[in-house]
Design a protein around this motif. Structure first.
Motif, PDB file in Angstrom:
ATOM      1  N   GLN A  78      57.937  77.784  79.445  1.00  0.00           N
ATOM      2  CA  GLN A  78      58.279  79.191  79.329  1.00  0.00           C
ATOM      3  C   GLN A  78      58.191  79.865  80.695  1.00  0.00           C
ATOM      4  N   GLN A  92      61.194  81.466  82.789  1.00  0.00           N
ATOM      5  CA  GLN A  92      61.143  82.862  83.232  1.00  0.00           C
ATOM      6  C   GLN A  92      61.471  82.960  84.706  1.00  0.00           C
ATOM      7  N   ASP A 151      64.505  84.910  86.361  1.00  0.00           N
ATOM      8  CA  ASP A 151      64.345  85.918  87.398  1.00  0.00           C
ATOM      9  C   ASP A 151      65.264  85.640  88.570  1.00  0.00           C
TER      10      ASP A 151
END
Ligand SMILES: Nc1ncnc2c1ncn2[C@@H]1O[C@H](COP(=O)(O)OP(=O)(O)OP(=O)(O)O)[C@@H](O)[C@H]1O
Length: 719
Positions: free
Chosen positions: A424, A428, A432
């Motif tokens: 995760q 992420q 980003d």
């Protein structure tokens, strides 16, 4: 004496002295309860006492009117059999006692009771029942000549709780004893072997004469005691008499004529009669209690021992016997309440269950044979525990296996959660980067993606495990395996420094974790999230943003301090740092790397020339990862290096770079350079200075990095 019960009882007529199963389960059955009404006596008729009770069927008797004191009490009572006043005793015997009484010839104990108030006809009925039974017994004996019968007779009277032998002229009290095999028995009781039927008649006459009687208001010849006539019958097959297989059936039938159950006031007793009544009612009260308790529960405490009557008759009350109770009652209205009490007793009695068994007496030889078989059976049972123990061990083993599997499941769940969490985080990070659309070279994680012969995790693990013992290596590990885990869309590469596997590298290289958190495999290392890489870059960026052109040793120490606190200090402003990093190009990064490295080489050169200053040198993890590639490889090559030293290499570097790294030679006499909290437990240098020129080494390494950068540029341009 043994016992055989149930269906086997019916087969006893065919028993020829063969073996008899002992201890078989008995037959459970309820007490047979009958009610007999006598005709109105002359006295009752004379005073105009009407008949209040009527038998409306063979099983039900009713009161024609309600009870004066209890108008709501039921007036109809049903039993196994009810006999009208015009029924003779023969019919009562046939239908209410015969079957039970004659069980005695089959080896089953039996008892026939007569219960009722005084003058209700107990003695009248029981005398007839006894005669009929004995008559039938002798008839049975006459029809079974193949068996040898022995009849024994005894009689006792319980008067005022004193047991007396009715066949004895001595008026002495007999004691009761308990025996494990025989049960309760009367001490010194006379038992007469009957010659014939006439002999028995004579004895019964003796008993009648001996029995204590007295005149009461209700009965001129009232029996003031409980009388128990006991007829014991033993039978054996004549064919087997005196032989090994000879067995004997032995049972007794009791004819119990109870004293009147009336109240003393109703009997209008006084003096001696009143005292008799108290004792009689005490025994009858206990009998009633026993019957009542037996009718409700068999396993509770039954107060047999509260009276001699119940103590002696215990086997007949819920024990090993078949039992019939004939309740006698007067139909007169004046005794309505007494008759009702008799019916209530009868109602309880019909719920009592007995467990009759066939009682067998074995000959000595038959007994020995039987005991031998019993012994063999018990020995067989004793062998069973072996199988039980094996089963128990099997169950235990299965339980352990289950526990082990549960533990593994638990651990796998933890690993799964951890992997999901890391995935995760990586996703992420990827998200980003995509959102910010950072240029590849400006990503906060840039990778020296050196081609690796082994790209999968397993291969990496294997290659890592080839590291020389006691040597700590730093490698540029290809991160393709980890990238595949993150996803093929992740275009940016990572700078990854993997510690060697299967070696006691006590310090995790770039994770910022405590030194004790060693990594055991490459997969774990490759799963390190990009934060580790960020720390490496951050350390360098910090110096760059501070506008320093070069890093001296103090600057490096400063970086180390920052880096040692990286977990606490850099995470807070992580986002802003990422923005800064995104603005730096790959070349700028590499330049940043190059400068401190050059300074470090200079610093090392001077430190080797000045041993005292080399002590306590600490390195930034960022710098360490780069500088160590040649420096510690060459240290390893030094023959003077103590075997306990740990070195580092960067196997992931281009071979050319590694080859170009010149050696730093040290004297044999070494000392340890360490930094507090460092993952490097010890780094050795020599006191006497390097054998090779440190600056040369630094230049060589510097040149190598330059070429390395060029190669990387080519790689990225290809991508
Ligand atoms: N079914 C009957 N038919 C004719 N007469 C009977 C019957 N039952 C009892 N009697 C007579 O009633 C009288 C009392 O009977 P019995 O002595 O048997 O009573 P009991 O219940 O034994 O009294 P107790 O408890 O005082 O001894 C006797 O004279 C007896 O002959």
């Amino acid at each position: 004496m043994g016992a055989i019960g149930g269906d086997e009882m019916a087969q006893w007529d065919n028993v020829d002295g063969g073996e008899v199963v002992n201890g078989a389960a008995g037959k459970l059955e309820k007490i047979l309860v009958s009610v007999r009404l006598r005709p109105l006596s002359d006295k009752e008729i004379a005073r105009g006492d009407p008949s209040e009770w009527e038998c409306i069927s063979d099983t039900t008797v009713i009161a024609r009117s309600a009870f004066p004191d209890r108008p709501t009490a039921p007036t109809a009572y049903s039993f196994d059999r009810v006999f009208r006043s015009d029924c003779d005793t023969k019919e009562v015997y046939e239908q209410g006692a015969k079957e039970v009484a004659l069980s005695v010839v089959s080896g089953i104990n039996s008892s026939i009771f007569a219960y009722g108030q005084t003058s209700s006809g107990k003695t009248y009925t029981m005398t007839g029942i006894t005669e009929c039974t004995v008559s039938d017994i002798y008839d049975y004996i006459g029809r079974h000549g193949e068996r040898a019968f022995v009849l024994k007779f005894s009689a006792i009277e319980i008067y005022n709780e004193v047991v007396r032998d009715l066949l004895s002229s001595e008026n002495t009290s007999l004691r009761l004893w308990d025996d494990a095999e025989k049960g309760t028995y009367v001490e010194n009781l006379k038992e007469v072997i009957l010659r014939d039927w006439n002999h028995l008649k004579e004895l019964i006459s003796v008993c009648e004469a001996q029995r204590r009687t007295g005149e009461t208001y209700l009965n001129e010849n009232s029996s003031r005691s409980h009388q128990i006539l006991k007829l014991t019958i033993e039978s054996s097959a004549r064919e087997f008499l005196g032989k090994d297989k000879s067995t004997t059936l032995a049972a007794s039938v009791n004819f119990v004529d109870l004293a009147g159950s009336e109240r003393a006031s109703q009997a209008l007793s006084a003096g001696a009669r009143l005292k008799e009544g108290c004792h009689i009612n005490r025994s009858l009260l206990t009998l009633g209690t026993v019957i009542r308790k037996l009718s409700k529960v068999r396993n509770g405490h039954i107060p047999y021992r509260d009276s001699k009557l119940t103590r002696i008759l215990q086997p007949s009350l819920g024990g090993n016997a078949r039992t019939a109770i004939i309740c006698t009652m007067s139909p007169a209205r004046s005794y309505m309440e007494q008759s009702r009490n008799t019916l209530l007793f009868a109602s309880c009695a019909k719920e009592v269950v007995t467990n009759a068994q066939v009682n067998v007496v074995m000959s000595d030889k038959a007994l020995v044979k039987h005991l031998q078989r019993e012994l063999a059976r018990l020995e067989s049972e004793l062998r069973c525990p072996a199988s039980y123990s094996s089963l128990e061990a099997l169950v235990k083993e299965k339980d352990n296996h289950i526990r082990k599997m549960e533990k593994e499941i638990k651990e796998l769940k933890v690993q799964r959660d951890l992997a999901q969490s890391r995935l995760q985080d990586l996703l992420q990070v990827v998200g980003d980067n995509h959102v910010s659309k950072r240029p590849l070279a400006s990503g906060r994680n840039f990778t020296f993606d050196v081609p690796q012969p082994c790209e999968d995790r397993k291969s990496t693990t294997e290659s890592s495990s080839e590291v020389v013992d006691n040597v700590q290596n730093f490698r540029f590990q290809g991160r393709r395996a980890a990238q595949r885990e993150v996803g093929s869309q992740q275009s940016e590469n990572n700078v990854q420094f993997a510690t060697p596997l299967s070696h006691s590298v006590s310090s995790p290289p770039f994770s910022g974790m405590p030194p004790t958190t060693s990594r055991d495999n490459v997969s774990q290392i490759s799963n390190e999230d990009s934060d580790d890489v960020c720390k490496e870059v951050r350390c360098i960026e910090t110096n760059e943003t501070e506008g320093k052109n070069g890093l001296d040793s103090s600057a490096i120490r400063s970086n180390i301090l920052q880096d040692s606190n990286v977990g606490a200090s850099t995470h807070g402003n992580d986002d802003s740092r990422r923005d800064d990093v995104s603005t730096v190009t790959l070349e700028q990064h590499l330049e940043t790397v190059r400068k401190p490295f050059a300074n470090l080489v200079d610093d090392l050169g001077s430190s080797t020339r000045n041993p005292s200053s080399s002590r306590g040198i600490v390195r930034s993890r960022s710098c360490r990862s780069l500088m160590g590639s040649t420096l510690f490889e060459d240290l390893e090559k030094d023959d003077c290096t103590p075997p306990s030293r740990r070195f580092m290499d960067f196997p992931g570097r281009p071979e050319g770079g590694q080859r170009r790294g010149s050696a730093l030679n040290f004297d044999a006499e070494s000392e340890t350079l360490s930094r507090a909290g460092s993952m490097l437990s010890e780094i050795t240098t020599t006191r006497g200075g390097p054998k090779a020129n440190g600056s040369v080494a630094g230049d060589t390494e510097f040149t190598g990095i330059g070429e390395f950068v060029a190669e990387l540029k080519e790689s990225f341009s290809v991508c």
